[in-house]
Scaffold this motif. Structure first.
Motif, PDB file in Angstrom:
ATOM      1  N   SER A   1       0.825  -1.198   0.000  1.00  0.00           N
ATOM      2  CA  SER A   1       0.000   0.000   0.000  1.00  0.00           C
ATOM      3  C   SER A   1       0.869   1.262   0.000  1.00  0.00           C
ATOM      4  O   SER A   1       0.561   2.241  -0.684  1.00  0.00           O
ATOM      5  N   TYR A   2       1.958   1.232   0.741  1.00  0.00           N
ATOM      6  CA  TYR A   2       2.872   2.378   0.758  1.00  0.00           C
ATOM      7  C   TYR A   2       3.493   2.572  -0.625  1.00  0.00           C
ATOM      8  O   TYR A   2       3.662   3.699  -1.087  1.00  0.00           O
ATOM      9  N   ARG A   3       3.835   1.483  -1.278  1.00  0.00           N
ATOM     10  CA  ARG A   3       4.397   1.570  -2.633  1.00  0.00           C
ATOM     11  C   ARG A   3       3.384   2.202  -3.573  1.00  0.00           C
ATOM     12  O   ARG A   3       3.727   3.072  -4.374  1.00  0.00           O
ATOM     13  N   GLU A   4       2.122   1.774  -3.490  1.00  0.00           N
ATOM     14  CA  GLU A   4       1.077   2.362  -4.331  1.00  0.00           C
ATOM     15  C   GLU A   4       0.917   3.847  -4.038  1.00  0.00           C
ATOM     16  O   GLU A   4       0.730   4.649  -4.960  1.00  0.00           O
ATOM     17  N   LEU A   5       1.029   4.216  -2.779  1.00  0.00           N
ATOM     18  CA  LEU A   5       0.936   5.616  -2.382  1.00  0.00           C
ATOM     19  C   LEU A   5       2.080   6.431  -2.985  1.00  0.00           C
ATOM     20  O   LEU A   5       1.866   7.521  -3.535  1.00  0.00           O
ATOM     21  N   ALA A   6       3.298   5.909  -2.925  1.00  0.00           N
ATOM     22  CA  ALA A   6       4.459   6.611  -3.481  1.00  0.00           C
ATOM     23  C   ALA A   6       4.344   6.737  -4.997  1.00  0.00           C
ATOM     24  O   ALA A   6       4.675   7.786  -5.570  1.00  0.00           O
ATOM     25  N   HIS A   7       3.853   5.703  -5.660  1.00  0.00           N
ATOM     26  CA  HIS A   7       3.710   5.771  -7.117  1.00  0.00           C
ATOM     27  C   HIS A   7       2.626   6.763  -7.521  1.00  0.00           C
ATOM     28  O   HIS A   7       2.769   7.466  -8.515  1.00  0.00           O
TER      29      HIS A   7
END
Length: 192
Positions: free
Chosen positions: A145-151
């Motif tokens: 979820s954090y990766r999706e947020l950063a992207h």
């Protein structure tokens, strides 16, 4: 580099064996309304504050330790499995199939198959233990979820490095289990 003492105050290792990466502060990632809304929505779903830099840093460091532990477990079992399986196949192709006695060939094939199946069973059991642990799955779900947020932040025009936080998309084993406890490790302990 799984030892946290080698890292700077706001650094984590994005992938096994890479250089440390500096954490992008939450005020930078959540600079747009869309990313702030996603951070808040994901935080509610996953019971995690994606706007707390210390919590995110700890989660990313634990995720790296989780990845290292999975790799090491796979290597400890996978390498012997590959060597024994390859050796059994080569020995069969070069020697055993030419034995005159059919009984000797059957006994060899049975012993080789038993050894390979035993190692395979240990490998599967180890993989299930690592991939199936609910606390680890929660950690992976939060990292995904954090990766999706950063992207999303990068697509919205925020200055976020390419591929940050340098983890894959976790296509499986990243379900969130609300009933599971948090991972019982400190930043200095490895997940095993």
């Amino acid at each position: 580099m799984s030892d946290v003492s080698d890292l700077g105050e706001w650094e984590f290792v994005g992938r096994r064996g890479t250089d440390p990466v500096r954490l992008v502060p939450s005020e930078v990632i959540a600079a747009t309304p869309a990313t702030r809304a996603l951070a808040e929505r994901s935080g509610e779903e996953l019971r995690f504050d994606f706007l707390d830099d210390r919590a995110v840093l700890r989660m990313l460091r634990l995720r790296h330790q989780d990845e290292v532990a999975m790799f090491n477990a796979g290597l400890k079992i996978g390498a012997p499995l590959a060597i024994v399986g390859f050796g059994a196949a080569v020995y069969w192709g070069g020697v055993a199939q030419y034995w005159e006695s059919g009984t000797a060939r059957v006994v060899y094939a049975a012993v080789a198959a038993a050894a390979v199946l035993m190692l395979l069973a240990v490998y599967v059991r180890t993989a299930v233990a690592h991939w199936g642990d609910p606390a680890r799955q929660n950690l992976r779900a939060r990292a995904r979820s954090y990766r999706e947020l950063a992207h999303l932040a990068r697509r919205e025009g925020v200055d976020v490095p390419a591929h940050y936080p340098h983890y894959g998309p976790y296509p499986f084993a990243a379900r969130f289990h609300p009933e599971a406890d948090e991972a019982e490790t400190s930043e200095r302990e490895e997940l095993s």
